[in-house]
Design a protein around this motif. Sequence first.
Motif, short mmCIF file in Angstrom:
data_model
loop_
_atom_site.label_atom_id
_atom_site.label_comp_id
_atom_site.label_asym_id
_atom_site.label_seq_id
_atom_site.Cartn_x
_atom_site.Cartn_y
_atom_site.Cartn_z
N THR A 4 -12.52 -9.76 78.72
CA THR A 4 -11.82 -8.48 78.67
C THR A 4 -10.54 -8.58 79.49
OG1 THR A 4 -13.90 -7.27 78.44
CG2 THR A 4 -11.96 -6.02 79.13
N THR A 5 -9.41 -8.54 78.81
CA THR A 5 -8.12 -8.66 79.47
C THR A 5 -7.27 -7.46 79.13
OG1 THR A 5 -8.22 -11.08 79.31
CG2 THR A 5 -6.06 -10.09 79.75
N ALA B 42 -6.46 -6.13 89.18
CA ALA B 42 -6.18 -7.56 89.18
C ALA B 42 -7.26 -8.36 88.45
CB ALA B 42 -6.03 -8.06 90.62
N ASN B 43 -8.51 -7.94 88.56
CA ASN B 43 -9.58 -8.71 87.92
C ASN B 43 -9.60 -8.53 86.40
OD1 ASN B 43 -10.58 -6.12 87.79
ND2 ASN B 43 -12.56 -6.60 88.72
N MET B 44 -8.72 -7.68 85.89
CA MET B 44 -8.58 -7.52 84.44
C MET B 44 -7.28 -8.16 83.95
SD MET B 44 -11.18 -6.03 83.14
CE MET B 44 -12.62 -5.07 83.61
N GLY C 283 -7.31 -12.95 92.71
CA GLY C 283 -8.57 -12.74 92.02
C GLY C 283 -8.45 -12.70 90.51
N MET C 284 -7.39 -13.32 89.98
CA MET C 284 -7.16 -13.34 88.54
C MET C 284 -7.61 -14.67 87.94
SD MET C 284 -3.29 -11.83 88.31
CE MET C 284 -2.85 -10.26 89.05
N LYS C 285 -7.91 -14.65 86.65
CA LYS C 285 -8.03 -15.89 85.91
C LYS C 285 -6.63 -16.48 85.75
CE LYS C 285 -12.47 -15.93 85.00
NZ LYS C 285 -13.38 -16.99 85.51
N ILE D 141 -7.85 -17.79 74.01
CA ILE D 141 -8.54 -17.45 75.25
C ILE D 141 -8.78 -15.95 75.32
CG2 ILE D 141 -8.25 -17.35 77.77
CD1 ILE D 141 -6.70 -20.03 77.50
N LEU D 142 -7.80 -15.17 74.92
CA LEU D 142 -7.94 -13.72 74.95
C LEU D 142 -9.02 -13.23 73.99
CD1 LEU D 142 -4.18 -12.66 74.97
CD2 LEU D 142 -5.74 -12.80 76.92
#
Length: 219
Positions: free
Chosen positions: A2-3, A160-162, A180-182, A216-217
Amino acid sequence: MTTLGILFDLDGTVADTAPDMVAALNVLLTRHNRPTIDYKLARTQVSHGVKGMLKLGFSLEPEHSDYPLLAKDYLAIYQEMNHANSRLFPGMKSLITKCQQQQIALGIVTNKPRYLAEPLLRVLEVDQDFSCLNCGDDIPERKPDPKPLFNACDTLQVSANMCIYVGDALRDIEAGKNAGMKTILVSWGYFDAKVDNIQDWEADFFVDNCEQILSILAH
């Protein structure tokens, strides 16, 4: 995955600015009666900005007394070129469009100063495609500090985690992880594959083209 937002580095990730940055260095070298630098060699230092260019061309660090004037002259030459030879990397415009269609918020976080970054985006005709532009002279903190990325998230109103951070340099991957991001490392950037051990950077993903970012998304 989930982005809700994607943040991009600028030079070496969204835009290929090496032709203008290397050309500016060689103009400066010629003015000082020094030999010009091979493009392929100089390209590997573009992510380090003016510091990398002057270290390569003049063997100078910022602490040297000659550095401030040379840096000023280099940036003036680069600005005069008005990004004439800079281009979006292949597939980038399509990636931007498809992200917009999926209502994914887009932003840029770069160490490039604003007076250079804004005209670059206008020349590339993508200045309206990003909801935020955070530049290296906006706040004291710069990548790999996560503060610029957090500020961008605040502007996008996405946690940030999204978010995913996409870049081509170690500082980009470190900044994303610190926030904290991918993280996604792109192969078309300015790192030196013969010197940089990119496996040690531990990016979450490594891509060879923009279509792989879309994949990836989708997962």
